[in-house]
Design a protein around this motif. Structure first.
Motif, mmCIF file in Angstrom:
data_model
loop_
_atom_site.group_PDB
_atom_site.id
_atom_site.type_symbol
_atom_site.label_atom_id
_atom_site.label_comp_id
_atom_site.label_asym_id
_atom_site.label_seq_id
_atom_site.Cartn_x
_atom_site.Cartn_y
_atom_site.Cartn_z
ATOM 1 N N TRP A 199 3.457 -1.121 13.606
ATOM 2 C CA TRP A 199 3.124 -1.113 12.688
ATOM 3 C C TRP A 199 3.987 0.049 12.488
ATOM 4 C CZ3 TRP A 199 2.286 0.175 7.959
ATOM 5 C CH2 TRP A 199 1.413 1.458 7.218
ATOM 6 N N LEU B 299 0.834 -1.178 0.363
ATOM 7 C CA LEU B 299 -0.310 0.055 0.147
ATOM 8 C C LEU B 299 0.980 1.064 0.256
ATOM 9 C CD1 LEU B 299 -2.531 -1.175 2.374
ATOM 10 C CD2 LEU B 299 -2.883 -0.407 -0.180
ATOM 11 N N ILE B 300 1.823 0.894 0.792
ATOM 12 C CA ILE B 300 3.000 2.451 0.744
ATOM 13 C C ILE B 300 3.274 2.650 -0.599
ATOM 14 C CG2 ILE B 300 5.062 2.986 1.143
ATOM 15 C CD1 ILE B 300 4.062 2.116 4.105
ATOM 16 N N ASP C 289 1.839 1.767 -3.153
ATOM 17 C CA ASP C 289 0.986 2.081 -4.670
ATOM 18 C C ASP C 289 0.719 0.670 -5.281
ATOM 19 O OD1 ASP C 289 0.406 4.493 -3.547
ATOM 20 O OD2 ASP C 289 1.594 5.719 -5.774
ATOM 21 N N ARG C 290 0.926 -0.256 -4.274
ATOM 22 C CA ARG C 290 0.863 -1.821 -4.749
ATOM 23 C C ARG C 290 -0.805 -1.857 -3.990
ATOM 24 N NH1 ARG C 290 4.093 -4.945 -3.885
ATOM 25 N NH2 ARG C 290 5.056 -3.710 -2.431
ATOM 26 N N TRP D 294 6.320 0.781 8.771
ATOM 27 C CA TRP D 294 6.227 2.078 8.284
ATOM 28 C C TRP D 294 6.984 2.525 7.635
ATOM 29 C CZ3 TRP D 294 4.141 6.336 11.356
ATOM 30 C CH2 TRP D 294 4.029 8.200 10.441
ATOM 31 N N VAL D 295 8.240 2.675 9.061
ATOM 32 C CA VAL D 295 9.971 3.333 8.764
ATOM 33 C C VAL D 295 10.585 1.956 8.262
ATOM 34 C CG1 VAL D 295 12.137 3.442 9.976
ATOM 35 C CG2 VAL D 295 9.849 3.698 10.936
ATOM 36 N N PHE E 245 21.507 2.485 5.668
ATOM 37 C CA PHE E 245 22.567 2.973 5.510
ATOM 38 C C PHE E 245 23.563 2.427 5.451
ATOM 39 C CE2 PHE E 245 20.266 5.102 9.537
ATOM 40 C CZ PHE E 245 20.509 6.399 8.925
ATOM 41 N N TRP F 86 9.870 0.478 5.361
ATOM 42 C CA TRP F 86 9.227 0.774 3.705
ATOM 43 C C TRP F 86 9.105 2.423 3.240
ATOM 44 C CZ3 TRP F 86 9.887 -3.463 0.864
ATOM 45 C CH2 TRP F 86 9.328 -4.079 1.448
ATOM 46 N N THR F 87 10.098 3.506 4.898
ATOM 47 C CA THR F 87 10.040 4.627 4.268
ATOM 48 C C THR F 87 11.667 4.591 4.342
ATOM 49 O OG1 THR F 87 8.417 5.077 5.723
ATOM 50 C CG2 THR F 87 9.973 7.657 4.712
ATOM 51 N N LEU F 88 12.813 4.348 4.343
ATOM 52 C CA LEU F 88 13.984 4.313 4.721
ATOM 53 C C LEU F 88 15.355 3.485 3.781
ATOM 54 C CD1 LEU F 88 14.589 5.580 7.829
ATOM 55 C CD2 LEU F 88 14.374 7.199 6.654
#
Ligand code: SF4
Ligand code: SF4
Lengths: 370, 192
Positions: A325, A48-49, A51-52, A329-330, A337, A332-334
């Motif tokens: 969650w 979902l993050i 857009d699938r 969420w993190v 390193f 699929w955002t970052l």
């Protein structure tokens, strides 16, 4: 009514033992179930993050799909029935033990966490944590157990006898050990403020003000180190699939791989529970310091306490799920390193900040006492 | 010419990492919420078996052997398609038609059997190009899965029926053989 029975010459009190067994079953089944659901939540959340749409095909009884949650059952069945491949070049013993070494410590960590308010019934006090309070281990226990997670990863990578796996084991061990220090420093500040390291006391100490507001810097240090401890992005150096295939998972297949995966998610659940306990008041509900007592006054002694206990469990579950969650969420955002950045952040940023935080609160407490 | 990459000076806020991470998190959260509340038909992904994309003109799907209005086969078994086929997957056996009918005019040949091995076919459309009678078309059916290799050996009647359902025409079931033979008439009658 007699509350004991004799077994092998021992007088065993029925109610506490039954309560303990029930707790063990419920907590372990709950944590296992939750971490299995998290694998689904991860796939769906990622989709979902990005857009699938994500998993949505597995059907259960006719056309019942429920956002693809039955893919869980499919995944599990697949892992169980898949060929259990043991490559020729691995160290057999360690290869068998490694998934368990990762899995068992992951399961054990949760035992100390109180997931609801303690209540009294007849002349017993029931605590909603597998290990009762005032046991002398307190929150040192999950930290110690979490440190054992390194062995799971390192044994898996060593047993695989594969260069990529070895690299992953080295990296994983190095970064988990370095971030443990930051983690402990942040937690010590919490202990100092609560005056004790027992989780029940820590939760009591947060009655007015959650630690996240009392020690925001300590919380940040804890959060960052928690990501490193659970091997999650942006610190998933042990897995690092774009760099070292799948790291310590490369040679594993079938249910062994399933256990290694599951233990990652159980770590996630455990560390979320620790975060909720240490910094977000555990089962405390905002503006409702004692749900059991309050509801007993309101609704009488029959429904009140149970409702209060359920409410406190729900509050804890809500916090736990929110953190789970957040981890997803993190992830699929970052991006990951670089390795030197990881070490830089661990030793030159998190460690000094952790120390500064610790000294600051030591000074505060000292001044308040003086 | 070399390109000078402009170095971005990070502000102290960016150097904390926390602020950029928070910005990133809001972006992903926005995408998440948007996607959660979007009804499936409006999402980018086409949910294939339930939803299908329109097939573009000029698509080369499964073949159809065309028929005349009386459902007899249009193909005259000239072997042009078999010659043109680069995959060599068309096998034709010709037969003579003794009784010439009005629809087919003066045709004398038709395929007794016409087989396409759809597993070998590369859907290049050469057969369609080569056919002088426009008797073989590649149309829009791309869902050619089946349970055995044998099912992909398409014979004459399979090929005549491939699009019967889509076009709303009746299927041709060995009609030419099953139909009662017409009375033989003198050739001169038919030619008028
Ligand atoms: S589409 Fe190409 S390969 Fe297929 S039958 Fe026609 S000519 Fe042969
Ligand atoms: S399909 Fe066309 S090219 Fe092929 S044999 Fe028949 S008439 Fe000739």
């Amino acid at each position: 009514m007699d509350y004991t029975f004799t077994f092998l010459g021992l007088d065993i009190p029925i109610i506490p033992v039954a309560w303990m067994l029930a707790k063990i079953v419920v907590v372990f089944a709950g944590v296992m179930g939750l971490s299995a659901v998290l694998t689904w939540a991860e796939r769906k959340g990622a989709a979902l993050i990005q857009d699938r749409i994500g998993p949505n095909r597995a059907k259960f009884i006719g056309n019942f799909r429920l956002f693809g949650i039955f893919h869980l059952a499919g995944d599990g069945l697949k892992l169980i029935f898949k060929e259990d491949l043991v490559p020729g070049h691995v160290s057999r013993w360690l290869f068998w033990i490694a998934p368990l070494l990762a899995f068992i410590p992951a399961m054990m960590g949760f035992a100390i966490v109180p997931f609801g308010q303690s209540f009294e019934w007849r002349d017993f006090t029931f605590h909603l944590s597998v290990i009762d309070p005032e046991n002398g281990m307190g929150m040192l226990y999950p930290l110690a157990i979490a440190a054992l997670a390194v062995y799971g990863i390192f044994t898996a990578s060593w047993a695989s006898n594969n260069k990529f796996s070895m690299l992953s084991g080295m990296r994983g061990a190095a970064h988990m050990v370095s971030y443990e220090i930051g983690l402990s420093l942040a937690v010590i500040a919490v202990f100092m403020q609560a005056g004790h390291y027992d989780p029940h006391r820590i939760i009591e100490a947060q009655t007015g003000l959650w630690n996240v507001f009392a020690q925001p810097v300590g919380f940040l240090v804890f959060l960052v180190c928690a990501f490193a401890e659970t091997n999650r992005l942006p610190f998933d150096f042990a897995e690092g699939e774009s760099e070292i295939v799948a790291g310590f998972l490369t040679e594993f297949s079938g249910m062994k791989l399933g256990f290694l995966w599951l233990s990652e998610y159980i770590h996630l659940v455990t560390i979320s529970a620790l975060m909720a306990t240490l910094y977000f008041g555990g089962w405390k509900i905002p503006f409702m310091p004692d749900p059991v007592g309050l509801l007993s006054n309101w609704l009488g002694p029959w429904i009140g306490p149970w409702l209060g206990v359920l409410l406190s469990i729900a509050a804890f579950a809500a916090k736990l799920l929110a953190f789970c969650w957040f981890f997803i969420w993190v992830r699929w955002t970052l991006p990951r390193f670089r390795y030197d950045q990881l070490m830089f952040i661990g030793w030159k940023v998190m460690l000094p900040i952790g120390f500064a935080n610790l000294l600051f609160y030591a000074w505060l407490i000292h001044r308040a006492a003086a | 010419m070399s390109v000078v990459v402009k170095k971005v000076d990070l502000t102290w806020l960016d150097r904390t990492y926390l602020w950029p991470i928070a910005k990133g998190l809001t972006i992903t959260l926005k995408h998440f919420l948007k996607q959660v509340f979007k009804p499936t038909p409006k999402r980018l992904t086409v949910q294939y078996p339930e939803m299908k994309r329109p097939v573009l003109d000029g698509y080369r799907g499964l073949h159809e052997l065309k028929r005349n209005e009386d459902n007899s086969i249009k193909c005259v078994a000239c072997f042009m398609c078999a010659e043109a086929c680069p995959a060599r997957c068309i096998t034709i056996e010709a037969e003579e038609i003794g009784d010439i009918n009005t629809q087919q005019g003066l045709l004398e040949k038709r395929p007794a059997s016409f087989q396409i091995d759809a597993l070998r076919c590369i859907f290049c459309g050469m057969c369609q190009e080569a056919c002088p009678k426009d008797a073989i078309w590649l149309r829009k059916n791309y869902e050619l899965s089946c349970r055995s290799r044998f099912e992909m050996q398409l014979d004459k009647y399979d090929l005549m029926n491939t699009y019967a359902g889509d076009d709303g025409r009746e299927r041709v079931e060995h009609i030419e053989r099953a139909a009662p033979k017409p009375e033989r008439q003198p050739l001169s009658n038919q030619l008028g």
